[in-house]
Design a protein around this motif. Structure first.
Motif, PDB file in Angstrom:
ATOM      1  N   LYS A 238       0.808  -1.224   0.000  1.00  0.00           N
ATOM      2  CA  LYS A 238       0.000   0.000   0.000  1.00  0.00           C
ATOM      3  C   LYS A 238       0.839   1.271   0.000  1.00  0.00           C
ATOM      4  O   LYS A 238       0.302   2.357  -0.187  1.00  0.00           O
TER       5      LYS A 238
ATOM      6  N   ALA B 173       0.460  -4.714  -5.598  1.00  0.00           N
ATOM      7  CA  ALA B 173      -0.031  -3.360  -5.868  1.00  0.00           C
ATOM      8  C   ALA B 173      -0.538  -3.244  -7.303  1.00  0.00           C
ATOM      9  O   ALA B 173      -1.543  -2.569  -7.559  1.00  0.00           O
TER      10      ALA B 173
ATOM     11  N   LEU C 147      -3.117  -0.319  -7.830  1.00  0.00           N
ATOM     12  CA  LEU C 147      -2.468   0.801  -7.168  1.00  0.00           C
ATOM     13  C   LEU C 147      -1.251   1.264  -7.964  1.00  0.00           C
ATOM     14  O   LEU C 147      -0.883   2.434  -7.912  1.00  0.00           O
TER      15      LEU C 147
ATOM     16  N   CYS D 265      -3.971  -4.909  -7.487  1.00  0.00           N
ATOM     17  CA  CYS D 265      -5.009  -4.076  -6.874  1.00  0.00           C
ATOM     18  C   CYS D 265      -5.183  -2.743  -7.598  1.00  0.00           C
ATOM     19  O   CYS D 265      -5.936  -1.888  -7.125  1.00  0.00           O
TER      20      CYS D 265
ATOM     21  N   ILE E 259       2.676   3.230  -2.029  1.00  0.00           N
ATOM     22  CA  ILE E 259       2.925   3.399  -3.457  1.00  0.00           C
ATOM     23  C   ILE E 259       4.119   4.308  -3.720  1.00  0.00           C
ATOM     24  O   ILE E 259       4.903   4.071  -4.633  1.00  0.00           O
TER      25      ILE E 259
END
Length: 86
Positions: free
Chosen positions: A33, A71, A76, A74, A35
């Protein structure tokens, strides 16, 4: 092809350069998470940078690669760069 005398003139020692500060210091810091930190581990084409450039250990680099893949899954991080298509 190099001749024998050209080979002897080449330096045989390691290259001197400034070592990059690792993005992640421990395995616990690696999180899919985060990034902004993961983006520093990816080049402009979207590929994961090798550990010799990032200064990570093998264990941390494996966790970084897994976090980047999570990531991307998902949405992201993008799989490719956001540059112009050829």
């Amino acid at each position: 092809s190099f001749t024998a005398e050209r080979r002897s003139n080449r330096s045989g020692g390691p290259r001197q350069g400034r070592r990059r500060e690792p993005v992640f210091r421990t395995v616990e810091e690696v999180d899919y998470k985060e990034i902004s930190r993961l983006a520093r581990c990816i080049d402009e084409r979207g590929r994961i940078l090798p550990r010799r450039w990032l200064g990570h250990s093998a264990e941390i680099q494996a966790h970084v690669a897994l976090a980047v893949k999570r990531a991307r899954h998902c949405a992201l991080l993008s799989y490719t760069s956001s540059g112009k298509a050829r």
